[in-house]
Structure formats: C-alpha cells, structure tokens
Design an enzyme around this catalytic site. Structure first.
Site, PDB file in Angstrom:
ATOM      1  CD1 TRP A 125      -2.048  -2.137   2.131  1.00 40.67           C
ATOM      2  CD2 TRP A 125      -2.757  -1.602   0.069  1.00 40.67           C
ATOM      3  NE1 TRP A 125      -2.962  -3.080   1.736  1.00 40.67           N
ATOM      4  CE2 TRP A 125      -3.413  -2.789   0.478  1.00 40.67           C
ATOM      5  CE3 TRP A 125      -3.045  -1.075  -1.192  1.00 40.67           C
ATOM      6  CZ2 TRP A 125      -4.334  -3.452  -0.326  1.00 40.67           C
ATOM      7  CZ3 TRP A 125      -3.963  -1.744  -1.995  1.00 40.67           C
ATOM      8  CH2 TRP A 125      -4.595  -2.901  -1.566  1.00 40.67           C
ATOM      9  CG  ASP A 150      -3.065   3.745   4.410  1.00 44.85           C
ATOM     10  OD1 ASP A 150      -4.025   3.538   5.172  1.00 44.85           O
ATOM     11  OD2 ASP A 150      -2.875   3.112   3.349  1.00 44.85           O
ATOM     12  CE  LYS A 205      -8.598  -3.243   4.032  1.00 47.10           C
ATOM     13  NZ  LYS A 205      -7.446  -2.553   3.536  1.00 47.10           N
TER      14      LYS A 205
HETATM   15  C1  LIG Z   1      -6.931  -2.110   2.251  1.00 45.89           C
HETATM   16  C2  LIG Z   1      -5.918  -1.053   2.332  1.00 45.89           C
HETATM   17  C3  LIG Z   1      -5.794  -0.074   1.327  1.00 45.89           C
HETATM   18  C4  LIG Z   1      -6.660  -0.072   0.096  1.00 45.89           C
HETATM   19  O1  LIG Z   1      -7.945   0.357   0.403  1.00 45.89           O
HETATM   20  P1  LIG Z   1      -9.061   0.640  -0.723  1.00 45.89           P
HETATM   21  O2  LIG Z   1     -10.202   1.170   0.075  1.00 45.89           O
HETATM   22  O3  LIG Z   1      -9.336  -0.666  -1.380  1.00 45.89           O
HETATM   23  O4  LIG Z   1      -8.509   1.637  -1.660  1.00 45.89           O
HETATM   24  C5  LIG Z   1      -4.843   0.896   1.507  1.00 45.89           C
HETATM   25  N1  LIG Z   1      -4.053   0.929   2.591  1.00 45.89           N
HETATM   26  C6  LIG Z   1      -4.140   0.000   3.565  1.00 45.89           C
HETATM   27  C7  LIG Z   1      -3.227   0.074   4.745  1.00 45.89           C
HETATM   28  C8  LIG Z   1      -5.067  -1.019   3.462  1.00 45.89           C
HETATM   29  O5  LIG Z   1      -5.154  -1.946   4.431  1.00 45.89           O
END
Ligand SMILES: *Cc1c(COP(=O)(O)O)cnc(C)c1O
Length: 360
Positions: free
Chosen positions: A101, A171, A195
C-alpha cells in the site's frame, strides 16, 4: 448456518450488536418509515446521523479542535493521488515504503512531483519496519508518508518516524481506532473504514486545518480538493450515507466498550494469544520480526505450501474463514480487528493445536 469466525483482512468482521441494530432499523429508521439508505442526505434526520458520528469519532480519537474530520469516497486508493494534489506545494515528498500500500501511494505520487523513497523494507519481503530514527528527509519535502500498519505483511510502526520537522501523513486503514493515538503528531491521517470500522466504500481523513486551502496542484478535481469537502461538511456531493450511519453505530459500540485504551488492552491480549502459540508451535511460525508485529494482522506459515492449503481448507470447514494469506505472500493471515472477540482467537488457537498434533 450461524455466524462464523471471520478473519478477513477487509471488508472485515463487524460487531454483532451493530449488525442487529441495523437489521432492526432497516424497515423503519426511528419512525421515518424508511431505511437510512432511502433518505435524503440533506434531511434533518441524516444531518443528525453524520453530526453524531463525527462527534463520537472526535471523542474516541481525541481529535484536537484544529483538525477537520472528513468522510470521503474513492477508498484509500483515491487518497494516494489526493494527498499529493493537495499537499505537494514544493512538488517534493518523502515516502517510507513498508509494503504494497505504501508502494502504491509512492508510485502514484511520482505523477505529481518528486517522490523520494527514503526507507524501505522491500529487501526482506516487508517483514520488518526499517529504522526511521535518522532518515535522509528532503530539505524541501512537503510531507513524509507512511503506512502505519501494513495489512498484508503484518508489521506496524511502534514509534513514528522522526520526520525532522516535516509534516507526517499516515495511512492508518488497518489500525484505525485500535488504540489511542496522539493526533497532533500527524498532519493528516486517513484510513479506509472497511478494515477496522465499517463497510467498504469510505475513507475517514483527519486533517490539520492549515493544510486545507485553495492552493492545490493545477487540475485537481473539485471533489478531490479537501477544502471542497471541508467547506461542505463532507456533503458536497451525495456521501456514502449508509456507511456513515454504520460507522456511527460502531463508534457508539466502541464508546460503550470503554473507548480506545480498553480496545488497545483487548487487542494486545488477543494478539498475544496467537503470537505466543506461534512462538511455541512446531508446525506454524510467524513471518514478521517480533518487535514490529501488528496487533491487527497476523501472518503465519507452515513452510510447506501444500500444508498451508490443507490448513486453510480444514479451518474453513470448522467455521474459521478467510485465513488465506494475501495473494502476493501466500501462507495464512488472521486479521483480528476490534470486532473479533477474544473467544474467536482462542478457538482458532485450539484448532491450530489440534491440526498441529495431527499433522506435525
Ligand atoms: C486495504 C488497504 C488499502 C486499500 O484500500 P481501498 O479502500 O481498497 O482503496 C490501503 N491501505 C491499507 C493500509 C489497506 O489496508
């Protein structure tokens, strides 16, 4: 069939109490004669839903007054572009690449300016967090970017990097609301809610107010400018109303559980049950350097692909689902987010012990 123990990395398990409440309100939300999916986002009743959700979120995370909380669409992926478009004033940013990511965010940022990879753990399949105590932070960097919890690899920053005074952007998708954090250490934190918070299709961003300006890169779409959304209270266009409503219920659930310090204790306790077993197992082993282990995502392997497959299938048959590792790393991964009860982890470990006896 009843509920399973769901170890999915995302979309992921939600608290049963929340699902039951939503089911009860589906046909008639508080005497409106309709569900939240069917009502105007400009209605008084929805205004109360979004205001309450934001207020509860702020309380849980102790968000300082000089930060805005935005409900955004496009998933975490859209933020990979929105962040440089809004923040790259000098067109320079530094990225710490600790997984897929972070790598995607870094690759995307290159489209808008100079993105520097100032640290990485790619050399060992992202199984650790690099030393970030003395990084070559660029003099004119607009921000330093991290992915705080690496969902796929199961690593977590236990201390934030020394950004040498630069703004930190994080993130936090897979560790959002899993423990208390000091929001003031971040310029911007954001996470996809699928998540650890709610259904897929929304991001919550917490942004220091001085970063929300009209001074964005030329060509930035109106809807991607943080100021547009901030000025409109996240209601510039039709938001993901149902997701906001569900997240709001999860915030109430978290508050009733005792808030984020209680969640942290619970999450530490749950993770310890699994990691202690992995450390003593003859068949299974964890894949991450111990000091960098995530409380949320726990990858493990047997070292034999066929045995891994056999385990995932056997587990599935017993009601332990979505234990297959990410397609890029293989093996297994148990995601044990806030809504996974301790009993779920205990039951999984009991099953792993039994499987080990039969197969080691
Ligand atoms: C799942 C995830 C993403 C991607 O998320 P989307 O909503 O599918 O764009 C990005 N960063 C992290 C840390 C993730 O766990």
């Amino acid at each position: 069939m009843g509920r399973v123990y769901n170890f999915s990395a995302g979309p992921a398990v939600l608290p049963e109490e929340v699902l039951k409440e939503i089911a009860a309100e589906m046909m008639d939300y508080k005497g409106t004669g309709m569900s939240v999916m069917e009502m105007s986002h400009r209605s008084k009743i929805f205004d109360e839903i979004i205001q309450t959700a934001e207020q509860d979120f702020r309380e849980l995370l102790k968000v300082p007054d000089n930060y805005k909380v935005l409900f955004l669409q496009g998933g975490a992926h859209l933020q990979f572009s929105a962040i440089p478009m809004n923040l790259m004033k000098n067109r320079v940013a530094d990225y710490i690449v600790t997984g897929q990511w972070a790598k995607r965010a870094y690759e995307e940022a290159k489209k808008y300016g100079t993105a520097n990879k100032i640290a990485s753990s790619e050399d060992k399949t992202y199984s650790y967090i690099p030393d970030c105590s003395d990084l070559p932070v660029s003099e004119n960097a607009d921000y330093v970017y991290i992915c705080e919890n690496n969902t796929i690899y199961g690593t977590k920053f236990k201390t934030l990097p020394d950004t040498k005074g630069k703004d930190l952007v994080a993130d936090v998708s897979s560790c959002f609301l899993s423990e208390p954090v000091d929001v003031s250490r971040y310029a911007l934190m954001y996470g996809g809610v699928q998540k650890n918070i709610g259904p897929a299709g929304m991001v919550i961003a917490v942004i220091r107010e001085d970063l929300i300006t009209d001074d964005v890169l030329p060509g930035t779409p109106t809807i991607m400018k943080y100021k547009t959304l901030a000025d409109a209270g996240s209601l510039y266009n039709t938001p993901n109303c149902f997701c906001i409503y569900t997240c709001g219920k999860v915030f109430k659930w978290l508050k009733a559980m005792g808030g984020l310090s209680v969640m942290k204790e619970r999450n530490e306790e749950k993770a310890a049950i699994l990691y202690d077993f992995l450390d003593s197992s003859r068949l299974f082993k964890g894949t991450v350097r111990k000091e960098d282990r995530s409380l949320m995502n726990v990858p493990f392997v047997t070292g034999d692909d066929d045995m891994d497959k056999k385990f995932v299938q056997a587990a599935q048959a017993e009601g332990f689902v979505s234990l297959k590792g990410h397609r890029s790393v293989g093996g297994m991964r148990a995601s044990i987010y806030n809504a996974m009860p301790k009993e779920g982890v205990e039951a999984l470990v009991a099953f792993m012990k039994k499987f080990e006896e039969e197969n080691a």
